[in-house]
Design a protein around this motif. Sequence first.
Motif, mmCIF file in Angstrom:
data_model
loop_
_atom_site.group_PDB
_atom_site.id
_atom_site.type_symbol
_atom_site.label_atom_id
_atom_site.label_comp_id
_atom_site.label_asym_id
_atom_site.label_seq_id
_atom_site.Cartn_x
_atom_site.Cartn_y
_atom_site.Cartn_z
ATOM 1 N N PRO A 195 15.822 27.390 -12.530
ATOM 2 C CA PRO A 195 14.912 26.936 -11.477
ATOM 3 C C PRO A 195 13.473 26.781 -11.971
ATOM 4 N N CYS A 196 13.044 27.638 -12.867
ATOM 5 C CA CYS A 196 11.680 27.550 -13.402
ATOM 6 C C CYS A 196 11.486 26.225 -14.137
ATOM 7 N N VAL A 197 12.410 25.920 -15.012
ATOM 8 C CA VAL A 197 12.323 24.670 -15.776
ATOM 9 C C VAL A 197 12.461 23.478 -14.837
ATOM 10 N N SER A 198 13.342 23.597 -13.869
ATOM 11 C CA SER A 198 13.537 22.524 -12.900
ATOM 12 C C SER A 198 12.242 22.255 -12.124
ATOM 13 N N LYS A 199 11.570 23.297 -11.709
ATOM 14 C CA LYS A 199 10.306 23.135 -10.981
ATOM 15 C C LYS A 199 9.228 22.526 -11.877
ATOM 16 N N GLN A 200 9.207 22.921 -13.140
ATOM 17 C CA GLN A 200 8.241 22.332 -14.081
ATOM 18 C C GLN A 200 8.495 20.830 -14.204
ATOM 19 N N ILE A 201 9.752 20.476 -14.346
ATOM 20 C CA ILE A 201 10.096 19.059 -14.494
ATOM 21 C C ILE A 201 9.762 18.297 -13.210
ATOM 22 N N ASP A 202 10.071 18.891 -12.054
ATOM 23 C CA ASP A 202 9.721 18.245 -10.783
ATOM 24 C C ASP A 202 8.208 18.026 -10.684
ATOM 25 N N GLY A 203 7.438 19.030 -11.089
ATOM 26 C CA GLY A 203 5.981 18.898 -11.074
ATOM 27 C C GLY A 203 5.503 17.801 -12.006
ATOM 28 N N LEU A 204 6.096 17.725 -13.188
ATOM 29 C CA LEU A 204 5.730 16.671 -14.136
ATOM 30 C C LEU A 204 6.079 15.289 -13.604
ATOM 31 N N MET A 205 7.218 15.190 -12.948
ATOM 32 C CA MET A 205 7.612 13.898 -12.385
ATOM 33 C C MET A 205 6.643 13.458 -11.289
ATOM 34 N N GLU A 206 6.221 14.400 -10.452
ATOM 35 C CA GLU A 206 5.251 14.075 -9.401
ATOM 36 C C GLU A 206 3.916 13.646 -10.016
ATOM 37 N N LEU A 207 3.484 14.365 -11.047
ATOM 38 C CA LEU A 207 2.225 13.995 -11.704
ATOM 39 C C LEU A 207 2.337 12.646 -12.408
ATOM 40 N N SER A 208 3.490 12.376 -12.982
ATOM 41 C CA SER A 208 3.698 11.065 -13.635
ATOM 42 C C SER A 208 3.589 9.947 -12.613
ATOM 43 N N GLU A 209 4.182 10.157 -11.445
ATOM 44 C CA GLU A 209 4.086 9.162 -10.379
ATOM 45 C C GLU A 209 2.636 9.026 -9.904
ATOM 46 N N ALA A 210 1.946 10.150 -9.765
ATOM 47 C CA ALA A 210 0.538 10.111 -9.355
ATOM 48 C C ALA A 210 -0.296 9.337 -10.377
ATOM 49 N N LEU A 211 -0.029 9.562 -11.656
ATOM 50 C CA LEU A 211 -0.769 8.850 -12.699
ATOM 51 C C LEU A 211 -0.487 7.354 -12.645
ATOM 52 N N SER A 212 0.768 7.000 -12.437
ATOM 53 C CA SER A 212 1.123 5.586 -12.321
ATOM 54 C C SER A 212 0.397 4.937 -11.140
ATOM 55 N N LEU A 213 0.364 5.642 -10.025
ATOM 56 C CA LEU A 213 -0.358 5.134 -8.856
ATOM 57 C C LEU A 213 -1.865 5.082 -9.111
ATOM 58 N N ALA A 214 -2.373 6.043 -9.883
ATOM 59 C CA ALA A 214 -3.813 6.066 -10.191
ATOM 60 C C ALA A 214 -4.223 4.848 -11.015
ATOM 61 N N VAL A 215 -3.325 4.357 -11.849
ATOM 62 C CA VAL A 215 -3.610 3.129 -12.607
ATOM 63 C C VAL A 215 -3.856 1.984 -11.626
ATOM 64 N N ASP A 216 -2.982 1.871 -10.613
ATOM 65 C CA ASP A 216 -3.161 0.839 -9.589
ATOM 66 C C ASP A 216 -4.436 1.070 -8.779
ATOM 67 N N LEU A 217 -4.716 2.333 -8.483
ATOM 68 C CA LEU A 217 -5.914 2.679 -7.722
ATOM 69 C C LEU A 217 -7.180 2.250 -8.465
ATOM 70 N N VAL A 218 -7.229 2.536 -9.743
ATOM 71 C CA VAL A 218 -8.394 2.151 -10.555
ATOM 72 C C VAL A 218 -8.532 0.631 -10.589
ATOM 73 N N ALA A 219 -7.414 -0.067 -10.727
ATOM 74 C CA ALA A 219 -7.465 -1.539 -10.756
ATOM 75 C C ALA A 219 -7.988 -2.097 -9.433
ATOM 76 N N LEU A 220 -7.542 -1.524 -8.322
ATOM 77 C CA LEU A 220 -7.990 -2.009 -7.015
ATOM 78 C C LEU A 220 -9.467 -1.709 -6.765
ATOM 79 N N THR A 221 -9.909 -0.522 -7.121
ATOM 80 C CA THR A 221 -11.328 -0.208 -6.895
ATOM 81 C C THR A 221 -12.222 -1.008 -7.840
ATOM 82 N N ALA A 222 -11.737 -1.274 -9.037
ATOM 83 C CA ALA A 222 -12.500 -2.135 -9.961
ATOM 84 C C ALA A 222 -12.574 -3.554 -9.407
ATOM 85 N N ALA A 223 -11.476 -4.036 -8.834
ATOM 86 C CA ALA A 223 -11.467 -5.368 -8.227
ATOM 87 C C ALA A 223 -12.406 -5.419 -7.023
#
Length: 194
Positions: free
Chosen positions: A157-185
Motif C-alpha cells: 500500500p505504501c508503494v501504491s500510494k506513492q505511485i498514485d501520488g506521482l501519477m496525480e502530480l504527472s497529470e497536474a504537470l501536464s495540465l500546467a503546461v497547458d495552463l502556462v500556454a493559455l496564460t501566455a496567450a
Amino acid sequence: MEVEVEVEGELTWEGLFLRRVVMAEAHCHTLHGLLRGLLEVLNEQVWRDVVAIAEETRRKLEDASTELGLGIANMGAARHLALWGGAPSGRAPLPSVDDLADPHMRSSLDQLQKAAEIATRIHDRVESAHGHLSAAEFLLALNVDGGDDDAPWVHDPCVSKQIDGLMELSEALSLAVDLVALTAAAKEAVFAVD
C-alpha cells in the motif's frame, strides 16, 4: 515586463488589468516549475524512504497551491476589472466579456477563462497527490514504528500510494503546461497591436 498606464499619477483600470494578466502568467509559470521540480525529486525517491523527503514534499505542494491560488486570483481580478472598467456607466458591470469594446481584451479574457478551468483541475490533482503522498508516509511510518516487517501488505500500500501520488502530480504537470500556454496567450493577446 510590468506595464503601468498612468493617468494623473494613478493606474487606470486598463493598466491594472494588464498587470493582473502579467501576474497570472507569472504565477502559473512558477507553478509549472514547482511541479516539475517536485516530480523530479519524487521520481528519484519513489522506491526509497518517502519519510526522508516528506517535509520538503509538503512544503513544495503548499508552494504550488499558493502559486496556483495567486494565479487564479489574478485571473479573476482581471475579469472583474475588465467588466467593471469597460462598462459605460461604472455603476454596473458589463453583462459579458463579449460586450467589451477591445477585441484584444476579449481574446485575453477568453484565454484566461480556459486557463481558470484548467487551474481548477490542477488544484484537484495537487490535493489528491498530497493525500496519496501523506498516506504513503503514514503507511511507511507504521512499518518503521514497529509494524510487522514480514507482512506483505505493509509495503504494497505504501508503494501504491506513492505511485498514485506521482501519477496525480504527472497529470497536474501536464495540465500546467497547458495552463502556462493559455496564460501566455492571454498576455500576448492583450499586448497585441493592430
